[in-house]
Enzyme design. Sequence first.
Site, PDB file in Angstrom:
ATOM      1  N   ASP A 124      -4.017  -2.838  -0.969  1.00 33.39           N
ATOM      2  CA  ASP A 124      -3.110  -1.430  -0.632  1.00 33.39           C
ATOM      3  C   ASP A 124      -3.240  -0.161   0.152  1.00 33.39           C
ATOM      4  O   ASP A 124      -4.978   0.157   0.658  1.00 33.39           O
ATOM      5  CB  ASP A 124      -2.669  -0.929  -1.930  1.00 33.39           C
ATOM      6  CG  ASP A 124      -2.101  -0.276  -2.535  1.00 33.39           C
ATOM      7  OD1 ASP A 124      -0.644  -0.519  -3.781  1.00 33.39           O
ATOM      8  OD2 ASP A 124      -0.885   0.291  -0.807  1.00 33.39           O
TER       9      ASP A 124
HETATM   10  C1  GLC Z   1       1.587   1.968  -0.971  1.00 31.45           C
HETATM   11  C2  GLC Z   1       1.843   1.057  -2.120  1.00 31.45           C
HETATM   12  C3  GLC Z   1       2.586   0.036  -2.056  1.00 31.45           C
HETATM   13  C4  GLC Z   1       2.872  -0.346  -0.517  1.00 31.45           C
HETATM   14  C5  GLC Z   1       1.927   0.733   0.210  1.00 31.45           C
HETATM   15  C6  GLC Z   1       2.341   0.000   2.228  1.00 31.45           C
HETATM   16  O1  GLC Z   1       0.663   3.145  -1.417  1.00 31.45           O
HETATM   17  O2  GLC Z   1       1.576   1.411  -4.006  1.00 31.45           O
HETATM   18  O3  GLC Z   1       3.357  -0.382  -2.830  1.00 31.45           O
HETATM   19  O4  GLC Z   1       3.106  -1.390  -0.215  1.00 31.45           O
HETATM   20  O5  GLC Z   1       1.390   1.735  -0.509  1.00 31.45           O
HETATM   21  O6  GLC Z   1       3.417   1.155   2.355  1.00 31.45           O
END
Ligand code: GLC
Length: 730
Positions: free
Chosen positions: A288
């Site tokens: 993430d």
């Molecule tokens: C965010 C979220 C995740 C998302 C990622 C990319 O922090 O937790 O769900 O896909 O960043 O944007």
Amino acid sequence: MMDIQTQKIEALIGEMTLEEKIGQLQQRGPSLVGAFEVSFEELLDMMFDGRISQEEFGKLMSTAEQDFHEEELRAGKVGSYNGVGDARTANRLQKIAVDETRLGIPLLFGYDVIHGFRTVTPIPLAESCAWDPELWQRTARMSAEEATAAGIHMTFAPMVDVAKDARWGRVSEGAGEDTLLNGDYGAAKVQGFQGENLAKADAMVACLKHFAAYGAGEAGKDYNRVDMSLQRLWEEYLPAYKACIDAGARAVMPAFNDLNGVPCTVNEWLLRDVLRDEWGFEGITVSDANAIAECVNHGVAADRQAAAKEALQAGIDMDMTSNVYAENLAGLIQSGEIAEDLLDQAVYRILKLKAELGLFENPYRTDEEKEKHTLVRPEYRALAREAATKSMVLLKNEAVLPLNSQQKIAIFGELANDSGQMTGAWAIGARGEDCVSLVQALDAQGIDYAYHPGIVDGILAIAEINQLAETADVVIVAIGEQKEESGEAASKADISLPAIQLELAETLLRTGKPVVVVLFNGRPLAIPTIAEQVPAILEAWHPGIEAGNAILDILYGVVNPSAKLTTTFPHATGQCPLYYDHIATGRPGGKSKFTSKYLDTPLEPLYPFGYGLSYTTFTYSGLQVETAEDAVRLSVTVKNSGNREGEEIVQCYVQDKVAKRARPVKQLKAYQKVLLQPGESITMEFAVLFEKLGYYNQKMDYNLEAGEFTFFVGGNSRDTLSETIDLSFG
Ligand code: GLC
């Protein structure tokens, strides 16, 4: 014998330098640079904590440009981007990768296509209330067609984090509190996104998230610790992810949270033992955002270098925007702290996914012309409207709905007139101006109405409210949440309505006119006063691009509502987490004092899981339960006892009455949606496999334990027929 594709990839890896290998693990996001001294992230914090206003932030952003780090790309140090959402930019960057890097390895473009891309559909929690895998697949297919036309190869979806605490803002992004529904929802989305062949230009890789149990954060606080028994993890949380892996998801995103103290991002048991060894997952893992670096904050890595080492060893293939891999992997490998083979395995999986997408042969899967003709097609709007009408839950109706065209209506509440709010959380590819608000839909359909926000500068405009209501036959009031109040980093310690919204509703009730509340929200809300006093309540959620038209379809009875809640509504925030599949405890909540309940709140939820009304009524009779071979077979007769056709979601629950570990009082095991004409009856049949009736004992053995099982069938988790049988599993 290695297949050709594998041979080619292995040969390519053999040509790559260490830097180029590490480059493939680097997922970059565009940075915003502009006439401001601080970083974009700092600017965001300044706006969120009020040091600059939203207007000032917007003005600064208007001067900002996006930096795509082209020089790093040319040097072979970027393998993927997150956040590129248009064909022109994607193709420009792809051309640099293919023509200007030493090996010409194509880029992989990832994006958050959570509930539609430009044609934004209802938030996932809303769409889950349709209990309709076929619909979920169709909307996913549509969003894949749109997103791939804009140059996107992979979506960071579906999110199937079982969520039992409505204080958590991200409950809006999944399929609610139930394990089976999250699994069915996720599997349907994976199939819709990816289609039959990843090499097709409109196939989009599904990146299942957030692995695992992100929805179980303590106290509903985002990013908070997750601590639970392995039994509960395997019984209630992991099955939804497993369903997506079984459906063929080719990517997985570990969750921000720790799991019993070990952050998912560096959790080797989760990412290798479970995901790869036990479940046979061969796709890629993508951290993430910044999550590898944040292992230092978790206190499990002394510094970024340690975080890089732990993450690669645990099985994180791609580093989303933390730069920790780019900064540290070369040194770790050259010093012998980690074997280059570990890096090669990650590179192999990333290159294999790019090959499966056909990117080596066809790195440009779209162009601006195709994009222009694909976005927001009329048929996409029609599907978004269908999905919205199938997601809206009729919570109460005391002979007020459906409306008729002769009635004069007055509408109050700014949410009725704000198309931008209809997108809901995580709609980064959508445009508010594409969305149809309730007021805009009335205009478009030529329906006569009067509108007033009701609340002006935080003050109730009582005189105007009374005056306008006086002219109407029925009053509609739009209340609930802004889209910013749910989604990521949007947990709430109080999920009741703002006092002034309650005052608006009560002011309208005092006019004596029939009042219809339309709720716009991204989570269950504690609305006991509304539930008690208002005669008609429609849960519209954040319904997407066709919001207003879908709401009118329901209010005027063009569509008979059929949706059912996939998340329990509490009377008060203090009841959270509140969910239907709870265990009984030694003192099940009841009237006598010494039982499990609150002194100041009713025992039962405000609205139970699986609940939703129709403009017709359904009756259940003749439940029969018997065993056959490897399953329990049930049949029940459902009748449309009302005067108009309607769809009913028939739900089948089970309780294992006695086991070595306390079992939930109810667990959803099957469901079917059926359309019935007025007066029509149908006998429906369900099969529940014996293997679905087991549980993990204290030694973590999954076992089927003979004994009494009660089966419940009904139109929600509360009002059911039931039969108890003795199962020997013999
Ligand atoms: C965010 C979220 C995740 C998302 C990622 C990319 O922090 O937790 O769900 O896909 O960043 O944007």
